[in-house]
Design a protein around this motif. Structure first.
Motif, PDB file in Angstrom:
ATOM      1  N   VAL A 157     -31.050   2.937  19.788  1.00  0.00           N
ATOM      2  CA  VAL A 157     -31.579   2.521  21.153  1.00  0.00           C
ATOM      3  C   VAL A 157     -30.669   3.107  22.442  1.00  0.00           C
ATOM      4  O   VAL A 157     -29.737   2.537  22.732  1.00  0.00           O
ATOM      5  N   TRP A 183     -32.565  -8.150  17.101  1.00  0.00           N
ATOM      6  CA  TRP A 183     -33.916  -8.061  17.724  1.00  0.00           C
ATOM      7  C   TRP A 183     -34.073  -9.844  18.901  1.00  0.00           C
ATOM      8  O   TRP A 183     -34.612  -8.758  19.531  1.00  0.00           O
ATOM      9  N   ALA A 186     -31.968  -8.551  21.484  1.00  0.00           N
ATOM     10  CA  ALA A 186     -32.275  -7.329  22.391  1.00  0.00           C
ATOM     11  C   ALA A 186     -33.738  -7.720  22.921  1.00  0.00           C
ATOM     12  O   ALA A 186     -33.785  -7.353  24.213  1.00  0.00           O
ATOM     13  N   LEU A 202     -38.058  -3.474  26.986  1.00  0.00           N
ATOM     14  CA  LEU A 202     -37.406  -2.425  25.996  1.00  0.00           C
ATOM     15  C   LEU A 202     -39.205  -1.920  25.556  1.00  0.00           C
ATOM     16  O   LEU A 202     -40.077  -2.248  25.396  1.00  0.00           O
ATOM     17  N   MET A 274     -34.336  -0.541  28.000  1.00  0.00           N
ATOM     18  CA  MET A 274     -34.147   0.048  26.677  1.00  0.00           C
ATOM     19  C   MET A 274     -35.215   0.316  26.495  1.00  0.00           C
ATOM     20  O   MET A 274     -36.308   0.581  26.392  1.00  0.00           O
ATOM     21  N   THR A 275     -34.910   2.155  24.771  1.00  0.00           N
ATOM     22  CA  THR A 275     -35.769   2.172  24.622  1.00  0.00           C
ATOM     23  C   THR A 275     -35.284   2.830  23.369  1.00  0.00           C
ATOM     24  O   THR A 275     -33.925   2.883  23.267  1.00  0.00           O
ATOM     25  N   VAL A 276     -36.283   2.670  22.071  1.00  0.00           N
ATOM     26  CA  VAL A 276     -35.757   2.745  21.126  1.00  0.00           C
ATOM     27  C   VAL A 276     -36.589   4.420  20.509  1.00  0.00           C
ATOM     28  O   VAL A 276     -37.070   4.585  20.695  1.00  0.00           O
ATOM     29  N   LEU A 296     -29.806  -0.094  15.793  1.00  0.00           N
ATOM     30  CA  LEU A 296     -30.598  -0.672  15.885  1.00  0.00           C
ATOM     31  C   LEU A 296     -30.363  -1.555  15.604  1.00  0.00           C
ATOM     32  O   LEU A 296     -29.181  -2.068  14.846  1.00  0.00           O
TER      33      LEU A 296
END
Length: 427
Positions: A157, A183, A186, A202, A274-276, A296
């Motif tokens: 992330v 999660w 987040a 996200l 945020m970005t995965v 993660l």
């Protein structure tokens, strides 16, 4: 729907082509005279291609009696697998090819690829025992190894720390230290930051309500998977998957933690909190905002690492299979694997250390690389893959469209997914 039906039909033909062209064992496959090898890739990055060519040219210089030249052919990413199999059907297969992890079972089962294990184990100085067993699993069958997993990139992330701080939210690094990076946390942070910034919270990069397999970065830690381990039965209706899909739906349509359909938000342009995604995206960071990279979050089943892979395979029925396999052993030997680590996390345990990887990834700290990459490969699960993945991807995407509305019935959608997927899994 008509477009998707035509696409699925085309991908079915691709799968049949692989099966029809498979079955070779590499015997009597070397052409007369020095070979001119060709490898298909999907990268068009000039620096990456230059490195490949430099390694290839060195091999040619050392093996001029068996190979006259090696070239790298870039095929479009979105049509890559179709492009390879079209070449096979036309009687012009490449000698070597990159292969997506999603297509790995299809290629391995087809018989189209040469077993690489003998040449890797017998090549002086190769040290096949250095290859991480977990990284090889997807590419193995009945003791054979049918592609070398040259890229093993865990998902992490990326965090816009400036946006979180402006919104008065805790930073993930602090939550990790406190054992509270989940999660749920987040999502709370993403929703609050999005409300303050007016931007996205996200983002699961490249999902875009189409590439549903990227949601595996979330549902894996719920204990969910799209199908059974042997790939024979659908598991979208399992309690774990229902919980995961319900959570994802709630974060889109109730809390606003995840952007909804039609929203385009590029984290690296400052459009999201945020970005995965994977570490290769770090090259897009331009210093315009503060950022961090963390593993993660944990889910109900704890912490589950997820990786994306890509393999290099040799086509068994190609005219130069033996020479191509020897070149692959050279291309991925310890010295060259370390050079390739500048772009692709290798499967070699000796190279999975902060010193090696930081030398190739200057924007990332040793701590980030240790937490996300080095600790993220052993024991990780890969993105969804299946021997019939092409048809499954299209069929499941069509059924999941009904989930992306505010009043969707998650269980009913999951049941429709399995109704569409079961015949393809059974086949």
């Amino acid at each position: 729907m008509k477009h998707r039906t035509l696409l699925a039909a085309g991908l079915t033909a691709v799968a049949l082509t692989l099966t029809a062209c498979g079955g070779g064992d590499g015997e009597d496959s070397t052409s007369d005279g020095p070979a001119d090898l060709r490898m298909t890739v999907w990268t068009s990055d000039e620096a990456q291609l230059a490195l490949f060519q430099e390694i290839a040219d060195a091999y040619v210089a050392e093996h001029s009696d068996t190979v006259s030249g090696i070239s790298f052919e870039t095929l479009p990413f979105e049509d890559y697998t179709t492009g390879i199999t079209t070449q096979i059907a036309g009687g012009n297969p490449p000698d070597l090819a990159w292969i997506f992890e999603s297509s790995a079972p299809e290629f391995v089962a087809s018989g189209a690829l040469l077993d690489l294990r003998p040449v890797l184990e017998e090549t002086d100085g190769y040290d096949a025992g250095d290859l991480e067993p977990d990284a090889l699993r997807l590419w193995e069958s009945d003791g054979g190894l049918y592609a070398y997993p040259f890229s093993n990139s865990p998902f992490g992330v990326f965090v816009n720390t400036d946006q979180l701080t402006a919104a008065g939210q805790p930073l993930p690094a602090d939550l990790i230290a406190a054992g509270d990076w989940t999660w749920d946390r987040a999502a709370e942070i993403a929703a609050a930051t999005a409300q303050t910034s007016g931007k996205a919270g996200l983002v699961v990069r490249d999902f875009d309500f189409a590439l549903w397999e990227n949601l595996g970065t979330i549902w894996s830690s719920f204990g969910a998977r799209p199908w059974s381990e042997d790939g024979s039965s659908c598991e979208f209706t399992s309690p774990e998957m229902i919980d995961a899909l319900t959570w994802i739906h709630d974060q889109i349509f109730t809390t606003g933690a995840l952007p909804g359909p039609g929203t385009t938000a590029d984290f690296f342009a400052g459009d999201a909190a945020m970005t995965v995604t994977q570490i290769s995206r770090a090259s897009a960071l331009d210093g315009s905002f503060g950022w961090d990279l963390v593993p993660l979050p944990d889910g109900p089943e704890g912490h589950i690492n997820v990786i994306g892979q890509a393999g290099i395979g040799v086509f068994a029925d190609g005219p130069n299979a033996d020479v191509a396999a020897d070149f692959l052993a050279y291309f991925t030997n310890p010295e060259n694997a370390e050079r390739l680590a500048a772009y692709f996390p290798p499967p070699r345990t000796s190279l999975l250390n902060a010193e090696t990887l930081q030398g190739a990834n200057a924007k990332l700290t040793a701590e980030q690389l240790q937490a996300v990459v080095i600790d993220g490969i052993p024991g990780a699960v890969t993105k969804p893959a299946h021997a019939n993945f092409a048809q499954l991807q299209a069929a499941i995407r069509a059924e999941l469209d009904a989930l992306w509305t505010a009043d969707a019935d998650v269980t009913a959608v999951a049941e429709s997914v399995c109704a569409a997927a079961e015949p393809l899994l059974a086949g």
